[in-house]
Design an enzyme around this catalytic site. Structure first.
Site, short mmCIF file in Angstrom:
data_model
loop_
_atom_site.label_atom_id
_atom_site.label_comp_id
_atom_site.label_asym_id
_atom_site.label_seq_id
_atom_site.Cartn_x
_atom_site.Cartn_y
_atom_site.Cartn_z
N SER A 1 16.58 31.99 -2.92
CA SER A 1 15.57 32.25 -3.95
C SER A 1 14.89 30.97 -4.40
CB SER A 1 16.20 32.92 -5.17
OG SER A 1 15.21 33.13 -6.15
N LYS B 1 21.66 38.69 -3.93
CA LYS B 1 20.23 38.37 -3.90
C LYS B 1 19.39 39.63 -4.20
CE LYS B 1 16.45 35.98 -3.27
NZ LYS B 1 15.35 36.82 -2.91
N HIS C 1 19.50 40.14 -7.83
CA HIS C 1 18.64 39.10 -8.39
C HIS C 1 17.18 39.59 -8.38
CE1 HIS C 1 15.67 35.91 -7.64
NE2 HIS C 1 16.41 35.10 -8.38
N ASN C 2 16.76 40.13 -7.24
CA ASN C 2 15.38 40.58 -7.13
C ASN C 2 15.09 41.77 -8.04
OD1 ASN C 2 15.26 38.61 -5.16
ND2 ASN C 2 14.07 39.86 -3.75
N GLU D 1 14.45 40.36 -11.23
CA GLU D 1 13.12 39.73 -11.13
C GLU D 1 12.01 40.79 -11.33
OE1 GLU D 1 12.47 37.25 -7.49
OE2 GLU D 1 10.82 38.62 -7.08
C1 6PG Z 1 12.81 34.79 -4.62
C2 6PG Z 1 11.94 35.99 -4.49
C3 6PG Z 1 11.47 36.16 -3.09
C4 6PG Z 1 10.25 37.06 -2.98
C5 6PG Z 1 10.57 38.52 -3.06
C6 6PG Z 1 9.40 39.34 -3.48
O1 6PG Z 1 13.90 34.96 -5.14
O2 6PG Z 1 12.40 33.71 -4.22
O3 6PG Z 1 12.63 37.15 -4.87
O4 6PG Z 1 12.56 36.52 -2.30
O5 6PG Z 1 9.35 36.74 -3.96
O6 6PG Z 1 10.94 38.92 -1.79
O7 6PG Z 1 9.75 40.64 -3.33
P1 6PG Z 1 8.68 41.78 -3.37
O8 6PG Z 1 7.70 41.51 -2.26
O9 6PG Z 1 9.48 43.01 -3.11
O10 6PG Z 1 8.05 41.73 -4.71
#
Ligand code: 6PG
Length: 470
Positions: A130, A184, A187-188, A191
């Site tokens: 990330s 991860k 985490h997303n 996010e």
């Molecule tokens: C990170 C982000 C990265 C990316 C995501 C976006 O932790 O650096 O999460 O992995 O921005 O894959 O995901 P989406 O395209 O599903 O929004």
């Protein structure tokens, strides 16, 4: 080919390129390979004759250029391409070699790949990375799982390349199979919820207070050094105030209101449903992306939109927004924490949730003061019930500001500004902390029409009633 590069990087997208540069800057020698040779050439031209960098143009040369055991970082698109690349590399590898999949792979795929490669003696590590392309260059947060031997063989490299939180490298091994990718994924999910919550507040500032991007940017900037201090709030004020070259207009005003997604948010929501552990704000954030994608429908349905005018003073509204956003952030982390606790147990990964908060303190997209506080609280305790420990840590803030949380939801509704993530976060919190819900009525109704039975608070066993029907 000399066969002495410390590591290999396969895949030269923005993440792979920058991760290779990161490793070089820490003194590691790196061999690179990309499916299309043109990209390798362009990269080599761009970085000049960087010391320790070896460009290769065939898989055989790539693998041969690495010291043993070979340690190869894969930066390829998640899904089928990862299997294809593993199949292509397979014949060139030997037992003890390490393959690290650094994409946003599904943890179930990593479980499978780990097992398949274990049988061939290849040490597979599924690793969530990330921090975006900037993080890859300067130091990402990394969540690894899979072969412990493979991780051990590359740990020194990872600790050097990782983001540091006061000197502590933000990288960890979470357990077998896809555990790293699971962490991860959650985490997303967090996010997603955080970004959606920010966007909801932006909606109230824009539609309710009539703020333009510059004014809204200043509000977020003002918040970015307090409780809301985080990568995403900082990113928000920078994005809002950015003016496009040429027109000089705020670029945000020109961006289509359709948010795309690659799958990790959906997987987190699915995990939540599979495990029966509620994470509604994360699920609402995914729904929000679907809604955004229904652009044509929304244009037509907007005929039926309703809104009211703003009843309060601006300063009060801004303060309501601030506390509400803060508590929605806290709730999103709590939902993620609860999910990780359950997943670690039921999928057999066996990691401590505290470790996720440790590696999220720097480098990753959800890094924030809340994460730092959460880790400090968790590291002061051991044992089960990690999410409850976090609730204890944040309960004072929540108790003191729950009225702003509710106030925001009410205000957004009056203004006609959708705020499903904030309202689901609030409702999740209210429900998860309810000593007595009204689910007794739901259960009674199930029994009423389907004789599904119910349990009683005053007797053991399962009961059914005719509810006066017969
Ligand atoms: C990170 C982000 C990265 C990316 C995501 C976006 O932790 O650096 O999460 O992995 O921005 O894959 O995901 P989406 O395209 O599903 O929004």
């Amino acid at each position: 080919m000399p066969g002495n590069s410390d590591v290999g990087v396969f895949g030269l997208g923005p993440m792979g390129e920058n991760f290779a540069l990161n490793l070089l800057s820490r003194g590691f020698s790196v061999s690179i390979y990309n499916r299309t040779p043109e990209r390798t050439r362009t990269f080599l031209e761009r970085v000049g004759g960087a010391a320790g960098l070896t460009g290769t143009y065939s898989l055989r040369d790539f693998v041969a250029s690495l010291s043993r055991p070979r340690r190869i970082f894969l930066f390829v698109k998640a899904g089928q391409p990862v299997d294809e690349v593993i199949a292509q590399l397979g014949p060139h590898l030997e037992p003890g070699d390490v393959l690290l999949d650094c994409g946003n792979s599904h943890f179930r795929d990593s479980d499978r790949r780990y097992e398949e490669l274990l049988r061939k003696g290849i040490d597979f590590v599924g690793m969530g990375v990330s921090g975006g392309y900037e993080g890859a260059l300067k130091g990402p947060s990394m969540m690894a799982g899979g072969s412990i031997r493979g991780y051990g063989s590359v740990e020194g490299v990872l600790r050097e390349a990782a983001a540091k939180h006061r000197g502590d490298p933000c990288v960890s091994y979470f357990g077998p199979g896809g555990s790293g990718h699971l962490v991860k994924t959650v985490h997303n999910g967090i996010e997603y919820a955080m970004m959606a919550a920010i966007a909801e507040v932006y909606g109230v500032l824009r539609n309710g207070l009539g703020m333009g991007p510059d004014e809204a940017s200043s509000v977020f900037e003002g918040w970015s050094s307090g409780e809301l201090s985080s990568f995403l709030v900082e990113a928000t004020y920078r994005v809002l105030r950015y003016r496009e070259e040429g027109s000089g207009e705020p670029l945000i005003e020109r961006v289509l209101d359709v948010a795309e997604q690659k799958g990790t948010g959906i997987w987190t929501a699915q995990l939540s449903l599979d495990l029966g552990v509620p994470a509604p704000s994360i699920a609402e954030a995914v729904h929000g992306r679907f809604v955004s994608a229904m652009r044509d429908f929304r244009q037509r349905a907007s005929t039926y939109a309703c809104a009211a005018s703003l009843p309060r003073a601006e300063g009060e509204v801004v303060e309501t927004c601030r506390w509400s956003l803060y508590l929605t952030f806290v709730a999103s982390y709590l939902q993620g924490s609860l999910l990780l606790e359950a997943a670690s147990k039921s999928l057999g990964y066996g990691f401590d949730v505290a470790e996720a908060f440790r590696v999220w303190r720097a480098g990753c997209i959800i890094r924030s003061r809340i994460v730092e506080r959460a880790y400090a609280a968790l590291s002061a305790f051991q044992g089960e019930g990690r999410t409850l420990q976090l609730m204890e840590e944040f309960q004072r803030d929540i108790r003191e500001h729950v009225s702003e949380w509710g106030g925001f939801v009410a205000l957004a509704a009056r203004l006609g500004v959708p705020a499903p993530v904030t309202s689901s976060a609030l409702n999740w919190y209210l429900a998860i902390t309810s000593r007595r819900l009204t689910a007794n009525l739901v259960q009674a109704l199930r029994d009423y029409f389907g004789r599904h039975g119910f349990q009683r608070i005053d007797m053991h066993g399962t009961f059914s009633s005719g509810w006066g029907r017969e």
